[in-house]
Design an enzyme around this catalytic site. Structure first.
Site, PDB file in Angstrom:
ATOM      1  N   ASN A  10       0.851  -1.190   0.000  1.00 23.21           N
ATOM      2  CA  ASN A  10       0.000   0.000   0.000  1.00 23.21           C
ATOM      3  C   ASN A  10       0.899   1.256   0.000  1.00 23.21           C
ATOM      4  OD1 ASN A  10      -1.394   2.282   1.106  1.00 23.21           O
ATOM      5  ND2 ASN A  10      -3.002   0.911   1.819  1.00 23.21           N
ATOM      6  N   LYS A  13       0.602   3.848   2.874  1.00 28.26           N
ATOM      7  CA  LYS A  13       1.197   3.408   4.140  1.00 28.26           C
ATOM      8  C   LYS A  13       2.720   3.501   4.073  1.00 28.26           C
ATOM      9  CE  LYS A  13      -2.197   0.090   5.848  1.00 28.26           C
ATOM     10  NZ  LYS A  13      -2.404  -1.292   6.291  1.00 28.26           N
ATOM     11  N   ASP A  71      -1.949  -3.913  11.499  1.00 29.28           N
ATOM     12  CA  ASP A  71      -3.365  -4.203  11.298  1.00 29.28           C
ATOM     13  C   ASP A  71      -4.158  -3.175  12.090  1.00 29.28           C
ATOM     14  OD1 ASP A  71      -5.118  -5.897   9.843  1.00 29.28           O
ATOM     15  OD2 ASP A  71      -5.824  -6.748  11.729  1.00 29.28           O
TER      16      ASP A  71
HETATM   17  P1  IMP Z   1      -5.695  -1.997   7.552  1.00 27.90           P
HETATM   18  O1  IMP Z   1      -5.449  -3.058   8.567  1.00 27.90           O
HETATM   19  O2  IMP Z   1      -4.756  -0.821   7.707  1.00 27.90           O
HETATM   20  O3  IMP Z   1      -5.766  -2.507   6.150  1.00 27.90           O
HETATM   21  O4  IMP Z   1      -7.130  -1.384   7.886  1.00 27.90           O
HETATM   22  C1  IMP Z   1      -8.312  -2.173   7.852  1.00 27.90           C
HETATM   23  C2  IMP Z   1      -9.505  -1.280   7.549  1.00 27.90           C
HETATM   24  O5  IMP Z   1      -9.681  -0.332   8.611  1.00 27.90           O
HETATM   25  C3  IMP Z   1      -9.381  -0.449   6.283  1.00 27.90           C
HETATM   26  O6  IMP Z   1      -9.829  -1.164   5.154  1.00 27.90           O
HETATM   27  C4  IMP Z   1     -10.290   0.726   6.589  1.00 27.90           C
HETATM   28  O7  IMP Z   1     -11.631   0.396   6.336  1.00 27.90           O
HETATM   29  C5  IMP Z   1     -10.116   0.908   8.084  1.00 27.90           C
HETATM   30  N1  IMP Z   1      -9.081   1.916   8.369  1.00 27.90           N
HETATM   31  C6  IMP Z   1      -7.781   1.692   8.703  1.00 27.90           C
HETATM   32  N2  IMP Z   1      -7.139   2.851   8.917  1.00 27.90           N
HETATM   33  C7  IMP Z   1      -8.046   3.810   8.707  1.00 27.90           C
HETATM   34  C8  IMP Z   1      -7.967   5.244   8.761  1.00 27.90           C
HETATM   35  O8  IMP Z   1      -6.931   5.871   9.044  1.00 27.90           O
HETATM   36  N3  IMP Z   1      -9.117   5.897   8.479  1.00 27.90           N
HETATM   37  C9  IMP Z   1     -10.281   5.272   8.161  1.00 27.90           C
HETATM   38  N4  IMP Z   1     -10.401   3.965   8.079  1.00 27.90           N
HETATM   39  C10 IMP Z   1      -9.285   3.234   8.355  1.00 27.90           C
END
Ligand code: IMP
Length: 200
Positions: A10, A13, A71
């Site tokens: 990503n 990130k 995560d």
């Molecule tokens: P990941 O583990 O970073 O992929 O996050 C999992 C899910 O949490 C993402 O698909 C978003 O729906 C939500 N998410 C994570 N970080 C954020 C943020 O900073 N703002 C809003 N939604 C978030």
């Protein structure tokens, strides 16, 4: 130069983490693609710690190189912590951010308690093939409220249009990205990772 693989492709990130760690001279952050790793990393645990560990271990087993994974989940008090670890696929396996927002608004309809927080867990695995790896966790959390409708300037992603962090009158999707990136759950977790790397 110390090589640290970040278990993600990503771009947002990677940019955020590279910027946060840029003051450490001797660290190079490498993405999955740059490390030559292909394929879907499983994310089947039922906790943020479990998923972060599963992703970091997947990388470590293939590279025996120091690595980390993150995560994140949105945990809503009135929903017993949901969507939590299932935040990405709250509205179904191939749902969009908009679908997730619609489902969250529907599930909170009429509820007075709008308290929620984002939580990020980073799992760092250090070690080489000759030694047993060590595992460290770093957690960041930001508390706030779930708004009753979308508030957005077109910035941000995920649940940002619905999340207003405490002490601010703007949603994450209305505030400048630079500001979000200093107060967010992910920023706080990365700051703890940075402090550890600087002192280890
Ligand atoms: P990941 O583990 O970073 O992929 O996050 C999992 C899910 O949490 C993402 O698909 C978003 O729906 C939500 N998410 C994570 N970080 C954020 C943020 O900073 N703002 C809003 N939604 C978030």
């Amino acid at each position: 130069m110390r090589r640290l693989i970040f278990a993600t492709n990503n771009k947002h990130k990677v940019t955020e983490v590279r910027a946060a760690l840029s003051s450490i001279d001797d660290i190079e952050i490498v993405t999955l693609a740059e490390a030559g790793l292909e394929g879907e990393i499983p994310e089947t645990a039922d906790t943020l710690h479990g998923n972060a560990h599963q992703k970091a271990l997947w990388v470590w087993e293939r590279t025996h190189t120091d690595c980390f994974a993150d995560d994140t989940g949105l945990e809503v008090d009135a929903l017993g912590g949901a969507p939590g670890v299932y935040s990405a696929r709250y509205a179904g396996p191939h749902c969009s951010f908009d679908d997730n927002i619609d489902k969250l608004l529907a599930n909170l309809h009429g509820k007075e308690n709008r308290k929620a927080h984002f939580r990020t867990v980073i799992c760092l695995i250090e070690g080489h093939s000759q030694s047993l790896p060590t595992t460290h966790y770093f957690e960041g959390r930001v508390d706030g409220q779930i708004l009753t409708s979308r508030h957005s300037n077109g910035q941000g992603f995920g649940y940002d249009p619905l999340f207003m962090p405490d002490r601010f009158a703007l949603s994450f999707a209305e505030m400048p990205l630079q500001l979000k990136n200093t107060i967010s759950h992910r920023a706080l977790a990365v700051k703890k990772l940075k402090d550890y790397l600087l002192n280890s």
